[in-house]
Every structure is written in C-alpha cells, then in structure tokens.
Design an enzyme around this catalytic site. Structure first.
Site, PDB file in Angstrom:
ATOM      1  N   HIS A   1       0.815  -1.224   0.000  1.00 40.33           N
ATOM      2  CA  HIS A   1       0.000   0.000   0.000  1.00 40.33           C
ATOM      3  C   HIS A   1       0.849   1.276   0.000  1.00 40.33           C
ATOM      4  O   HIS A   1       0.722   2.099  -0.907  1.00 40.33           O
ATOM      5  CB  HIS A   1      -0.985  -0.047   1.172  1.00 40.33           C
ATOM      6  CG  HIS A   1      -1.592   1.275   1.508  1.00 40.33           C
ATOM      7  ND1 HIS A   1      -2.451   1.936   0.659  1.00 40.33           N
ATOM      8  CD2 HIS A   1      -1.449   2.073   2.601  1.00 40.33           C
ATOM      9  CE1 HIS A   1      -2.808   3.083   1.221  1.00 40.33           C
ATOM     10  NE2 HIS A   1      -2.224   3.191   2.386  1.00 40.33           N
TER      11      HIS A   1
ATOM     12  N   ASP B   1     -26.344  12.426 -24.587  1.00 43.31           N
ATOM     13  CA  ASP B   1     -26.255  12.558 -26.034  1.00 43.31           C
ATOM     14  C   ASP B   1     -25.425  13.770 -26.428  1.00 43.31           C
ATOM     15  O   ASP B   1     -25.789  14.547 -27.289  1.00 43.31           O
ATOM     16  CB  ASP B   1     -27.658  12.650 -26.636  1.00 43.31           C
ATOM     17  CG  ASP B   1     -27.722  11.811 -27.916  1.00 43.31           C
ATOM     18  OD1 ASP B   1     -26.747  11.076 -28.172  1.00 43.31           O
ATOM     19  OD2 ASP B   1     -28.723  11.905 -28.621  1.00 43.31           O
TER      20      ASP B   1
ATOM     21  N   GLU C   1       1.003   5.819  12.636  1.00 44.38           N
ATOM     22  CA  GLU C   1      -0.360   5.432  12.947  1.00 44.38           C
ATOM     23  C   GLU C   1      -0.491   3.928  13.197  1.00 44.38           C
ATOM     24  O   GLU C   1      -1.147   3.500  14.136  1.00 44.38           O
ATOM     25  CB  GLU C   1      -1.261   5.857  11.775  1.00 44.38           C
ATOM     26  CG  GLU C   1      -2.718   5.495  11.917  1.00 44.38           C
ATOM     27  CD  GLU C   1      -3.458   6.385  12.901  1.00 44.38           C
ATOM     28  OE1 GLU C   1      -2.876   7.377  13.347  1.00 44.38           O
ATOM     29  OE2 GLU C   1      -4.609   6.057  13.230  1.00 44.38           O
ATOM     30  N   ASP C   2       0.156   3.121  12.361  1.00 44.40           N
ATOM     31  CA  ASP C   2      -0.106   1.679  12.394  1.00 44.40           C
ATOM     32  C   ASP C   2       0.969   0.824  13.047  1.00 44.40           C
ATOM     33  O   ASP C   2       0.723  -0.327  13.384  1.00 44.40           O
ATOM     34  CB  ASP C   2      -0.327   1.149  10.967  1.00 44.40           C
ATOM     35  CG  ASP C   2      -1.649   1.631  10.404  1.00 44.40           C
ATOM     36  OD1 ASP C   2      -2.461   2.149  11.194  1.00 44.40           O
ATOM     37  OD2 ASP C   2      -1.859   1.501   9.194  1.00 44.40           O
TER      38      ASP C   2
ATOM     39  N   HIS D   1       4.131   6.657   5.324  1.00 46.68           N
ATOM     40  CA  HIS D   1       3.002   7.451   5.826  1.00 46.68           C
ATOM     41  C   HIS D   1       2.171   6.752   6.894  1.00 46.68           C
ATOM     42  O   HIS D   1       1.470   7.415   7.650  1.00 46.68           O
ATOM     43  CB  HIS D   1       2.113   7.932   4.680  1.00 46.68           C
ATOM     44  CG  HIS D   1       1.139   6.905   4.169  1.00 46.68           C
ATOM     45  ND1 HIS D   1       1.421   6.097   3.104  1.00 46.68           N
ATOM     46  CD2 HIS D   1      -0.104   6.568   4.575  1.00 46.68           C
ATOM     47  CE1 HIS D   1       0.383   5.302   2.878  1.00 46.68           C
ATOM     48  NE2 HIS D   1      -0.558   5.561   3.756  1.00 46.68           N
TER      49      HIS D   1
ATOM     50  N   ASP E   1      -3.080   8.505  -0.720  1.00 44.10           N
ATOM     51  CA  ASP E   1      -3.416   7.415   0.195  1.00 44.10           C
ATOM     52  C   ASP E   1      -4.879   7.033   0.007  1.00 44.10           C
ATOM     53  O   ASP E   1      -5.225   5.858  -0.170  1.00 44.10           O
ATOM     54  CB  ASP E   1      -3.156   7.900   1.631  1.00 44.10           C
ATOM     55  CG  ASP E   1      -3.624   6.917   2.686  1.00 44.10           C
ATOM     56  OD1 ASP E   1      -3.291   5.723   2.562  1.00 44.10           O
ATOM     57  OD2 ASP E   1      -4.305   7.349   3.633  1.00 44.10           O
TER      58      ASP E   1
HETATM   59 MN    MN Z   1      -2.471   4.566   4.174  1.00 43.48          MN
END
Ligand code: MN
Length: 725
Positions: A66, A277, A94-95, A90, A157
């Site tokens: 990712h 159209d 956070e993770d 990034h 992201d």
């Molecule tokens: Mn991310």
C-alpha cells in the site's frame, strides 16, 4: 498530429490491479529523480517494510504494498523525493507505533513532520461528522496542514484505498465512499488536481450507489456503441479542417465520467439523453493564440449554440483551470462539446497545485511551509492579472489554504468555527453563554488546560464548568470573539454595580457620622426630598453614584443633614472628626491599588477618588500623589481595615552577585515563605552583579518583612529594598 480515444477513468474493470513492487517504483522514479534521491526513497522503503513486517491488508497482500503504491501515485505527479519518502512511511506512526522522533533521527525533521501530519489527518477521518459539516471538515483538514504535501500524500493514500476498497464490508465501504465524496474529492478539486478528483468521485460513486452506477454505465455504453461511427466522423472532420488551416493540435475524444453525468442529471434535473447525447472532444494545441484560431475554425465547421461559449482562458476558474469551452450542433443535430487549451493549461488542469510543484522543484527549490501553495496562488494571481479582470476569484482558495479561522471539535464531534487566536473561553461562549459564564477549565484533546489557552484546528475541546463560577475581568485580555467579550462585559458591569453600591453606602455612612448623624437619623422625608431634588430615583442609585465616584459623599451628607439648620450649625462647629474609611481589600473593582507604589496591608495609605473609577489606593508618600494634587483629584482618608485579608503584589529589588543559579535560589527562598512571584525583571549592572525586580504576592507588611529577612540570609544577595517610584 496524434489522435486517440482514451478512457481516462477506468473503474473496477482494471485488470492490472496495481501491485507495485519497490523495484517497479524505483525504475519508474529514474525518469525524473537522481540515483541518490532514489536510494533515499529505497532506504525509507526498507525502514517501512520492517516496521510493517507481518501486517497484511484486508485483501491479504503484505501491507507494504500500500505505501509503495501511494508513493507511485505521487511519483506520477512528479513530487519531490522527500514527499515520496514520507509517502512510503506514511502509515508507520499510525499503524506500527514508530515515534515521530525516531523518524526525525533516522531521516530528518522534514520527513518526520510530513508523516506526522498525515497521521493527524488520518485520526481526524475516524471522527463522525454530520453532512452539513463536511465543508468545515474540509477547511479544518487544510487549516491543520502546514505543508501542502501532507494533503497530497493523504489524497494519494485515499486514492489507493479507494482503488482497493472491494475487500471491505459493505457498510464500511459506503462510509468511506461517502467521506471521499464529501471531503477528499472536493479538496482535490479545490487544489485543482482534476485527475485525482475525478477518479475519487468515480470510485466513490461506484461504491456508494453500486446499482445506479451499473445502470448508468450500461446505458452509456449502449449509446456510445450506437454512435461510434458518428463520433469518428466528427473527429475526422475537425482534424481535417484544422489541417487545412495549418493549425497544429491533438484532437482527443473524451468520455464524461459517470459521476459527472449522474450529478448533472440530479442537480440540473436533466434527462439521461439530454446529458449523455453530447459528444465531447478536447483539442490540445501549442500556443495560446492558437486556441482562439482553432475556436474560429470549429465555429465555421459546426454551428455553435448561442450562449454556450465560455472563455476560461481570459477568466480562469477558481482553482486555476483554463480552457475555451463551446457547444456545437453536429450531424443529425447531436450536441458536440469542445474544450480547447494549450499543453501547459492541460497539465495545470490535470495536476493543479502539483503541476506547480514540478516546475519549482526543477529549479531545485526545497519546499517549506506553504511556500508551494503560496507559489501556486501567486501563479494563479498573475494569470488573473494577465486576463485584465480583477474579480476576486482567488479569495476562496486563499481562505481555504490560509484560513484566519480555527476549526475545533466539540466532544460530540461537531465542528465549531472560531476566529484565529480564539481561546478556550471563546469556545465556551460559542457553545452557550451559560457555559461561558460558568467555565473554569477545559480538556483539550483530553488534557487539562487553562482557560486562556489558544486553540488550534483539529483539537477536541471539552469545557469544565462549576456552579457558582463567574467570569473574570482578566478574561477580557484574551477573548477574541464578540460574543465572549459582550458577555463578560455585561456580567462585570452588573457585578461592579453591586460593589459600587456597597462602597457608596459605606462612604456615605462615614460622612454622615463625620457630620454628627447616623444614617437612621436622616428622616425618610428628607431623603425623598433630596433624591427628587438631584433627580435620582432610588437610594441604591445614589449609593452606586457615590461608589462610582460620580457624586461626592461629603456633599451628599451635608445636604442630607442641612434640612435642619441647627444641625448644620452644629456640624460646622462641633462635628467630631471621623476616622478614615476602612479598606478591606475585598471591595472588588471599585477599589484599586496603585501600580506605581503597590500598597499592601499595613502600609500607610491614602485614597484618590476619581469619577467613574472609584477609589485608587496609594502608599503615603507615593510620588504620583503630587500629580493627583495638581490635577485636583479628590483625596480621601483611608486606612487598612484591621481584618483586611487580601493578597496583593508588591515589588522588591534585589542586588545579587553574578553566580550560577542565583536567580533560582532567590526565587526558591521567596516561594518558601508561601509567596507567589508574579513577575521577574532582571538586568546586569556590571560584570559582577545584577539587579532583579520581583513582583511578589504578599498578605501584608509582616509577610513582606519575612521575605526580605530570609533573602538577606542568602549569601549571594548584596542588597534588598522595597521598590517604589
Ligand atoms: Mn495509508
């Protein structure tokens, strides 16, 4: 001359599901970065891969795919290598719990700031927000961002997450799609990044209304299939005519994206055929004047529809978009929509603020806080000037990027908009004046915070109130909103009126006693008569006027007594002298203390009585008193009430030898006596000694003497005096 039919916004049916490996990324980056810069990106990758080790995405693939894909998207936008490094990293704060400081150590402050900025936006996204608040949410995200690259990483992201959204459960999918549609796509649009905006919209549409999306897609496919021949005829005709006229340019057939069609049908209430159209072409040419020549040629070829020509070259759109738009009637009466622009305008239209990045980083500039955004705005501004039109088209973008507002959350997740510099008290009053009047502290992002704290965008603020709490005059020093100011003022006025009444009453009693009468001895008739005479409605009003200094108590007393000539004579002859007015220190705002001499309980004092301000107490011998005498102010005999219990600031001057830690020693000694130091000023007298002025809070002279006694015992202290002017 090239021609191509492109399908610019592939959705769902994308077979080459992006599984960007870092090697692919590096090879791609060779197209515009140096080997050294690519090595740095790779180093960031190694760090990130290790941090994310063992984590998997919902789809089952290793998590690191990712961030690498996000970096790839930014690479396609030709962002600088630091931005790509931050993109690869990034999610680590956070993770994976890597600290910002660790990133600063491993890489540098710039990278750490970028990653931290993205993490903050990510945390924001978790919050629930009402639909009506989406606009504020967008502004908040921009306001929180000091470096615009943080937004670009966040957009990339979100784009990659949207591309790979299929793996999540339907409810979550819908929520993310809605958020993307309401928050992120409009931000991309605001920044002029058209290709990301369109792809985000298309992906969100397909996930939020999958059925409508499929129906529309099939219907559009059917119509397009049936008109294939017609489209290629029109394209051929345009190309042929341009060639005849010797005009260089690419003609590109353009499919409208489905969300655009859908939105038009819903918002403008058009039928499907009315919207679909229409055949759209884009012509990209080399030079600006060619745009207008191509326009003339095409208007010769097909009949233009009146009122549908738009010159966005002369008057660009808010986000800097430039093009000529026209609508023509083609063969069999079909509508043909044409956009004409130069290659530069095209890049700007697709990449917006990011396009500006490319030019700037080519010169080797390093991007700091908002400099890019400023540059981009500057660009837009010049474009605007060149067009000779001075409509304030930039205002919105400018306000969004450099807001003079802060956006903060209530505990329930509502967003409040406050002016820049707003304090906790402003927030409290913005919620309700009752909350403002009773607030005592706040929790900002769950941390206990004093009331004067200035708020920043993105914070969550919870006000702590206490029954019986009241507004303080000092709040006026830091509140910025009109509502807070007005509420505090009106409360204080009310309070002051009560205090003035109490003081006025005491002063009048005092003067009556001096005239040989107690208050009770003044007959009610005499009082009524006097009030009518001077035009004052009630006795409370009279006391207030005295307390505020608008009426002299001595004169009032005389006239109350003078009803009886005998009394007056008696007063004039034998009125016994009455003691001075006792000051308790708790009178509130109607009794003040001179900042020149800083009187404290125990000092010999005098009062200066001035209209509208009440009494200001000075030390006897204060040098300012002479001035007051000249100004004809009213002197008042005052003394400290023996029970005066008030803590007041007073100033002492300490001469100390220049030794290390001497200030700390002196301050600690003062603190030991239970005194607070309100202010410290120090200046060096020579190499050997300094003078330090302390503003200390004391209960009275005895307390002050204790402080001075203890300070004399400090070896470094050479001299100590009470300061006076
Ligand atoms: Mn991310």
């Amino acid at each position: 001359m090239a021609s191509a039919i492109t399908i610019p916004y592939p959705v769902n049916d994308r077979q080459d599901r992006p599984r960007f490996l870092v090697s692919d990324l590096c090879i791609f980056l060779e197209s515009y970065l140096s080997a050294e810069q690519i090595r740095e990106v790779y180093r960031a990758y190694l760090f990130s891969a290790e941090a994310h080790e063992g984590q998997r995405r919902k789809s089952g693939e290793p998590y690191i795919f990712h961030p690498v894909a996000v970096a790839r998207i930014l690479g396609e936008m030709r962002m600088d290598y630091k931005c790509l490094m931050a993109a690869v990293l990034h999610d680590v704060i956070e993770d994976t719990g890597v600290a910002k400081e660790a990133l600063a150590r491993e890489f540098d402050e710039e990278i750490a700031e970028l990653v931290d900025g993205v993490s903050k936006l990510t945390q924001m996204g978790v919050k629930n927000h009402a639909e009506a608040q989406a606009a504020n949410m967008r502004k908040m995200l921009l306001a929180m961002t000091k470096d615009i690259r943080v937004i670009l990483i966040k957009l990339a992201d979100r784009l990659h997450n949207m591309r790979t959204l299929g793996a999540l459960d339907p409810a979550k999918t819908r929520r993310i799609a809605k958020e993307t549609l309401e928050i992120y796509a409009p931000i991309a649009n605001r920044l002029g990044i058209n290709n990301i905006c369109l792809e985000l919209e298309e992906l969100s549409f397909s996930h939020y209304w999958p059925w409508r999306y499929r129906c529309l897609k099939n219907a559009v496919g059917r119509v397009r299939g049936a008109r294939k021949e017609l489209v290629s005829n029109v394209e051929g005709a345009i190309q042929g005519r341009m060639r005849q006229e010797g005009l260089e340019g690419r003609v590109i057939g353009r499919q409208k994206h489905l969300y655009g069609i859908y939105r038009k049908m819903v918002q403008k209430k058009r039928s499907f055929s009315e919207v679909v159209d229409v055949y759209a072409f884009r012509i990209i040419v080399d030079r600006l004047d060619t745009c207008y020549r191509v326009l003339g040629t095409i208007h010769n070829l097909f009949k233009p529809l009146p009122g549908r020509f738009k010159d966005y070259i002369a008057i660009p759109k808010v986000n800097g978009y430039q093009s000529l738009h026209t609508l023509l009637v083609g063969p069999n009466g079909v509508r043909i929509e044409i956009q004409i622009r130069t290659g530069d305008m095209h890049r700007m239209a697709e990449a917006g603020i990011a396009a500006h990045w490319i030019y700037k980083s080519a010169v080797g500039q390093v991007g700091g806080t908002h400099t890019r955004a400023t540059g981009w705005l500057q660009n837009l501004l010049e474009m605007q000037k060149g067009s000779g039109d001075s409509i304030e088209f930039l205002e919105n973008v400018k306000i969004d990027l450099f807001p003079d507002e802060v956006y903060v959350f209530t505990p329930k997740g509502h967003i409040l908009v406050l002016p820049q510099g707003a304090s906790v008290v402003d927030f409290a009053y913005a919620i309700h004046s009752g909350v403002g009047n009773a607030c005592v502290a706040a929790r900002v992002d769950r941390r206990l915070t004093p009331l004067r704290t200035r708020l920043h965008s993105g914070q969550t603020v919870e006000i702590i109130t206490a029954s019986g709490a009241r507004p303080k005059p000092s709040w006026l020093n830091f509140v910025v909103t009109g509502k807070a100011r007005a509420n505090v003022r009106s409360y204080l006025k009310q309070l002051q009126a009560q205090e003035a009444e109490d003081l006025g009453r005491r002063m009048l009693d005092q003067e009556l006693l001096a005239a040989g009468r107690a208050w009770e001895q003044v007959g009610p008739e005499r009082l009524r008569g006097f009030l009518a005479e001077v035009g004052v409605a009630t006795v409370e009003d009279l006391w207030r006027q005295i307390g505020f200094g608008n009426r002299l108590p001595r004169l009032v007393a005389r006239r109350l007594v003078a009803s009886d000539p005998r009394e007056l004579r008696e007063t004039a002859v034998g009125g016994r002298p009455v003691g001075p007015l006792a000051i308790k220190g708790s009178e509130g705002m109607v009794v003040g203390f001179g900042k020149c001499c800083r009187p404290i309980p125990g000092d010999a004092i005098v009062g200066i009585f001035s209209p509208g301000r009440g009494i200001v107490v000075h030390r006897q011998g204060c040098r300012n008193l002479g001035d007051f005498q000249r100004l004809g102010q009213n002197w008042l005999e005052v003394e400290w009430d023996p029970d005066a219990q008030v803590d007041l600031p007073t100033e002492i001057r300490v001469d100390v030898g220049n030794r290390r830690g001497v200030l700390a020693t002196v301050a600690a000694t003062i603190a030991e006596t239970g005194s607070n130091i309100e202010n410290v000023r120090s200046h060096e007298r020579d190499d050997l000694s300094s003078t330090i002025n302390f503003l200390v809070i004391v209960h009275g002279r005895r307390h002050l003497a204790e402080i001075m006694r203890r300070l004399r015992a400090v070896p470094a202290v050479m001299r100590i005096v009470r300061a006076s002017r």
